[in-house]
Design an enzyme around this catalytic site. Structure first.
Site, mmCIF file in Angstrom:
data_model
loop_
_atom_site.group_PDB
_atom_site.id
_atom_site.type_symbol
_atom_site.label_atom_id
_atom_site.label_comp_id
_atom_site.label_asym_id
_atom_site.label_seq_id
_atom_site.Cartn_x
_atom_site.Cartn_y
_atom_site.Cartn_z
ATOM 1 C CB THR A 175 44.982 35.131 35.550
ATOM 2 O OG1 THR A 175 44.142 34.280 36.507
ATOM 3 C CG2 THR A 175 43.735 35.881 34.728
ATOM 4 C CE1 TYR A 229 38.233 28.421 41.435
ATOM 5 C CE2 TYR A 229 36.206 28.488 42.779
ATOM 6 C CZ TYR A 229 37.159 29.228 42.060
ATOM 7 O OH TYR A 229 37.347 30.574 42.154
ATOM 8 C CE LYS A 239 36.741 33.495 43.723
ATOM 9 N NZ LYS A 239 37.417 34.813 43.717
ATOM 10 C CB ILE A 293 40.300 34.396 32.291
ATOM 11 C CG1 ILE A 293 38.881 34.973 31.944
ATOM 12 C CG2 ILE A 293 41.231 35.383 31.519
ATOM 13 C CD1 ILE A 293 38.582 36.335 32.257
HETATM 14 N N1 NAD Z 1 40.974 33.600 36.196
HETATM 15 C C1 NAD Z 1 39.735 33.308 36.091
HETATM 16 O O1 NAD Z 1 39.681 32.035 35.552
HETATM 17 C C2 NAD Z 1 39.132 33.650 37.234
HETATM 18 C C3 NAD Z 1 37.458 33.231 37.080
HETATM 19 C C4 NAD Z 1 36.745 33.882 37.797
HETATM 20 C C5 NAD Z 1 36.992 34.589 39.042
HETATM 21 N N2 NAD Z 1 38.205 34.922 39.075
HETATM 22 C C6 NAD Z 1 38.563 35.779 40.332
HETATM 23 O O2 NAD Z 1 39.166 37.082 39.776
HETATM 24 C C7 NAD Z 1 39.967 37.488 40.703
HETATM 25 C C8 NAD Z 1 41.399 38.073 40.184
HETATM 26 O O3 NAD Z 1 41.995 37.076 39.686
HETATM 27 P P1 NAD Z 1 42.842 36.943 38.303
HETATM 28 O O4 NAD Z 1 42.510 35.604 37.787
HETATM 29 O O5 NAD Z 1 42.989 38.188 37.497
HETATM 30 O O6 NAD Z 1 44.326 36.545 38.864
HETATM 31 P P2 NAD Z 1 45.679 37.374 39.313
HETATM 32 O O7 NAD Z 1 46.540 36.425 39.756
HETATM 33 O O8 NAD Z 1 45.983 38.216 38.399
HETATM 34 O O9 NAD Z 1 44.874 38.334 40.626
HETATM 35 C C9 NAD Z 1 44.794 37.842 41.824
HETATM 36 C C10 NAD Z 1 45.347 38.838 42.706
HETATM 37 O O10 NAD Z 1 45.288 38.582 44.120
HETATM 38 C C11 NAD Z 1 46.038 39.257 44.991
HETATM 39 N N3 NAD Z 1 46.288 38.639 46.067
HETATM 40 C C12 NAD Z 1 46.422 37.551 46.588
HETATM 41 N N4 NAD Z 1 46.844 37.607 47.864
HETATM 42 C C13 NAD Z 1 46.779 38.890 48.353
HETATM 43 C C14 NAD Z 1 47.008 39.431 49.472
HETATM 44 N N5 NAD Z 1 47.131 38.669 50.593
HETATM 45 N N6 NAD Z 1 46.752 40.970 49.655
HETATM 46 C C15 NAD Z 1 46.769 41.447 48.352
HETATM 47 N N7 NAD Z 1 46.342 41.113 47.341
HETATM 48 C C16 NAD Z 1 46.601 39.665 47.254
HETATM 49 C C17 NAD Z 1 47.473 39.027 44.079
HETATM 50 O O11 NAD Z 1 48.384 39.966 44.376
HETATM 51 C C18 NAD Z 1 46.740 39.243 42.667
HETATM 52 O O12 NAD Z 1 47.025 40.587 42.207
HETATM 53 C C19 NAD Z 1 40.268 36.680 41.817
HETATM 54 O O13 NAD Z 1 39.213 36.890 42.872
HETATM 55 C C20 NAD Z 1 39.974 35.274 41.137
HETATM 56 O O14 NAD Z 1 39.330 34.194 42.101
HETATM 57 C C21 NAD Z 1 39.122 34.511 38.319
#
Ligand code: NAD
Length: 258
Positions: free
Chosen positions: A196, A158, A165, A194
């Site tokens: 993604t 990570y 974060k 999750i």
């Molecule tokens: N998936 C997991 O396990 C998880 C767990 C906890 C937190 N998160 C957080 O949830 C949030 C969403 O992630 P996700 O898992 O839905 O994946 P995702 O890939 O669907 O979403 C990430 C988004 O960030 C956007 N992004 C990246 N760089 C960018 C930029 N320069 N300008 C605008 N947008 C930008 C991407 O276009 C994408 O839509 C993130 O902050 C991620 O760290 C995810």
């Protein structure tokens, strides 16, 4: 049916890439709870995906927003002001780190990789909150970001994303303090893992999922719809006394020692 949001509520969701995005689950839940929405996409590569998803909602505003561009952020809020005149909530679901920095030991993180991860994943919340606040002046508002337990504890691979974060969660508290007197709340959901697009950048992600199945009190992982339900609570009137909070939606994994 009673709605979680007042009927004229407007929300902005930044972070939809595809149907697996946590932000998309939040957009769907917020729309079902009665909100009108603006959605953004990061560049032309993702526009078609987001446009197709947006077509399933009731006439949302769609705008480009690369969060590293102040000009695109300004244009986004100008478009929201022109169309709706105000904003009730903002969802920030954006994160990025270079693949190299997630694959090698943290100590090898490059200066540029560190800067980029912190800019996209943490500073963007500050920039978007600054743009949103004037549109929330009349009725207050709610801002929500998405974090992960890697902010507090070390998870394999990570790396710099954990540091980003940590900055993000600290920014939630500072923004909550700044914007609270304007009745704007700022919170985070720290979600369990999750599958993604973003998660596919973390090597060994499947073994993190399995660890949650084995050890979380609920003995399972969470899905995006469950995160979205908690998001609707924090974004809407039901969460009106909550700010500066990081809510763990992870099946209780964070509570465990061994
Ligand atoms: N998936 C997991 O396990 C998880 C767990 C906890 C937190 N998160 C957080 O949830 C949030 C969403 O992630 P996700 O898992 O839905 O994946 P995702 O890939 O669907 O979403 C990430 C988004 O960030 C956007 N992004 C990246 N760089 C960018 C930029 N320069 N300008 C605008 N947008 C930008 C991407 O276009 C994408 O839509 C993130 O902050 C991620 O760290 C995810």
């Amino acid at each position: 049916m009673t709605h979680a949001f007042p009927s004229d509520s407007v929300g902005l969701v930044v972070g939809v890439a595809n149907k697996r995005s946590i932000s998309w689950a939040i957009a769907q839940a917020a729309a079902a709870a009665g909100a009108r929405l603006a959605l953004t996409y990061q560049g032309a590569r993702l526009e078609e995906n987001v446009r197709e998803l947006a077509a399933t909602l009731d006439d949302p505003l769609l705008a480009p927003c690369d969060v590293t561009s102040d000009a695109e952020i300004d244009a986004l809020f100008a478009a929201i002001a022109a169309r709706y005149g105000r904003l009730d909530f903002l969802v920030h679901g954006v994160a990025f780190a270079h693949r190299d920095d997630l694959d090698r030991p943290f100590v090898e993180t490059s200066r540029e990789g560190f800067r980029r991860a912190l800019d996209v994943s943490a500073y963007s919340l500050v920039a978007l909150a600054r743009g949103a606040a004037p549109l929330m002046a009349e009725r207050g508002g709610s801002i929500l970001t998405l974090s992960y337990l890697g902010a507090e504890r070390v998870f394999p691979n990570y790396n710099v994303m954990g540091v980003a974060k940590a900055a993000l969660e600290s920014s939630v508290r500072y923004l909550a303090a700044d914007l609270g007197p304007k009745n704007i709340r700022v919170n985070a959901i720290s979600a369990g893992p999750i599958k993604t697009l973003a998660a596919s950048g973390i090597s060994g992600f499947s073994s993190i999922l399995q660890t949650y199945r084995d050890r979380a009190p609920l003995r399972r992982t969470v899905d995006a719809a469950e995160v979205a339900d908690a998001a609707v609570f924090l974004l809407g009137p039901a969460g009106r006394a909550v700010t500066g909070e990081v809510l763990l939606v992870d099946g209780g994994y964070h509570a465990m020692g061994l």
